[in-house]
Structures are given as structure tokens and as C-alpha cells.
Motif scaffolding. Structure first.
Motif, short mmCIF file in Angstrom:
data_model
loop_
_atom_site.label_atom_id
_atom_site.label_comp_id
_atom_site.label_asym_id
_atom_site.label_seq_id
_atom_site.Cartn_x
_atom_site.Cartn_y
_atom_site.Cartn_z
N ALA A 8 96.24 65.91 77.32
CA ALA A 8 96.66 67.17 77.00
C ALA A 8 96.47 67.30 75.29
CB ALA A 8 98.27 67.58 76.93
N GLN A 9 96.54 66.27 74.48
CA GLN A 9 96.41 66.31 73.10
C GLN A 9 95.00 66.21 72.92
OE1 GLN A 9 98.51 66.06 70.38
NE2 GLN A 9 99.62 66.87 72.12
N GLU A 10 93.82 65.76 73.76
CA GLU A 10 92.57 65.62 73.84
C GLU A 10 92.04 66.96 74.16
OE1 GLU A 10 91.11 62.64 76.32
OE2 GLU A 10 91.98 60.86 75.00
N ARG A 11 92.58 67.78 75.00
CA ARG A 11 92.22 69.00 75.19
C ARG A 11 92.80 70.12 74.14
NH1 ARG A 11 95.49 70.36 79.53
NH2 ARG A 11 94.40 68.70 80.71
N LEU A 12 93.55 69.81 73.49
CA LEU A 12 94.11 70.46 72.45
C LEU A 12 93.32 70.52 71.14
CD1 LEU A 12 97.95 70.38 72.45
CD2 LEU A 12 96.45 72.34 72.98
N GLN A 44 84.63 80.23 56.97
CA GLN A 44 86.09 80.69 56.34
C GLN A 44 87.19 80.27 57.17
OE1 GLN A 44 84.19 84.75 55.43
NE2 GLN A 44 86.05 84.72 54.38
N THR A 45 86.88 79.73 58.63
CA THR A 45 87.91 79.50 59.52
C THR A 45 88.10 78.00 59.50
OG1 THR A 45 87.39 81.46 60.96
CG2 THR A 45 88.82 79.84 61.81
N LYS A 46 89.39 77.83 59.70
CA LYS A 46 90.14 76.33 59.69
C LYS A 46 91.23 76.30 60.85
CE LYS A 46 92.65 72.57 57.66
NZ LYS A 46 93.31 72.07 56.43
N VAL A 47 91.02 75.37 61.74
CA VAL A 47 91.98 75.60 63.03
C VAL A 47 92.71 73.96 62.95
CG1 VAL A 47 92.18 75.85 65.57
CG2 VAL A 47 90.77 77.21 64.07
N ALA A 48 93.88 74.16 63.04
CA ALA A 48 94.62 72.79 63.03
C ALA A 48 95.51 72.90 64.31
CB ALA A 48 95.28 72.52 61.67
N PHE A 49 95.72 71.63 64.88
CA PHE A 49 96.81 71.99 65.82
C PHE A 49 97.85 70.76 65.58
CE2 PHE A 49 94.30 68.54 67.48
CZ PHE A 49 94.96 67.61 68.24
N THR A 50 99.18 71.02 65.82
CA THR A 50 100.25 70.08 65.47
C THR A 50 100.47 69.06 66.69
OG1 THR A 50 101.36 71.89 64.50
CG2 THR A 50 102.77 70.12 64.97
N PRO A 51 100.38 67.90 66.35
CA PRO A 51 100.19 66.81 67.46
C PRO A 51 101.73 66.71 68.10
CG PRO A 51 99.30 65.76 65.38
CD PRO A 51 99.92 66.92 65.02
N LYS A 52 101.55 66.37 69.59
CA LYS A 52 102.74 66.42 70.28
C LYS A 52 103.42 68.05 70.62
CE LYS A 52 103.58 61.70 69.21
NZ LYS A 52 104.78 60.91 68.69
N THR A 53 102.41 68.87 70.51
CA THR A 53 102.97 70.23 70.63
C THR A 53 101.82 70.95 71.28
OG1 THR A 53 102.18 71.20 68.50
CG2 THR A 53 104.40 70.40 68.44
N THR A 54 101.73 72.37 71.38
CA THR A 54 100.74 73.06 71.79
C THR A 54 100.27 74.16 70.84
OG1 THR A 54 102.28 74.57 73.22
CG2 THR A 54 101.20 72.72 74.40
#
Length: 86
Positions: A8-12, A44-54
Motif C-alpha cells: 500500500a505504501q509503495e502504491r501511494l 509548480q505542483t508538489k505532492v507528498a503523502f503521509t507515511p502509514k496513511t492514505t
């Protein structure tokens, strides 16, 4: 459980790359008639995900805060529509 969580983390991580990529920017510019090019929006776009969440954070940098918010919402909306086909 660990393997599922890791997958799931790799998918995110992959989704974050897609959300901030040129394909989403191009569709957002076209769909929402944005006042920038797809190349400009992607850069101009930056996307980050919070680990251990969706959860994702989509940030668009612009000289006009209102336009930045509009652009970020367009990217988020387009990614939401696109994610179903991934």
C-alpha cells in the motif's frame, strides 16, 4: 499484514508521482480551462503523502494565493477522477 502495508505504501508513492505528473496537469488544464500550461502546472505542483496513511498533500506554488488554491484544487479533482483507472 506487513507485506500488505508495504504494498500500500509503495502504491501511494506511485500515486503521488502520478498526481504531480504531467498527465494529471494536462487533463486539469484542459478540463478546468486553467490559465497556465500543463508544463507550468506540473512544475509548480508538489505532492507528498503521509507515511502509514492514505493522505496526500498537493501544493501548488504561485504568486497569487487564490490562483494557487484554484490550481491545487484542479489537480486534486483531476487526480481523484483519474485514480479509478489506475
Amino acid at each position: 499484514v506487513y507485506q500488505g502495508t508495504q504494498a500500500a505504501q509503495e502504491r501511494l508513492s506511485s500515486y503521488a508521482a502520478v498526481a504531480g505528473g504531467h498527465a494529471v496537469a494536462d487533463k486539469a488544464v484542459t478540463q478546468f480551462h486553467l490559465p497556465v500550461s500543463a508544463d507550468q502546472l506540473a512544475s509548480q505542483t508538489k505532492v507528498a503523502f503521509t507515511p502509514k496513511t492514505t493522505l496526500f498533500t498537493i501544493t501548488v506554488t504561485d504568486t497569487d494565493p487564490q490562483r494557487a488554491a484554484t490550481l491545487a484544487k484542479a489537480v486534486a479533482d483531476e487526480f481523484t477522477m483519474m485514480v479509478g483507472s489506475l
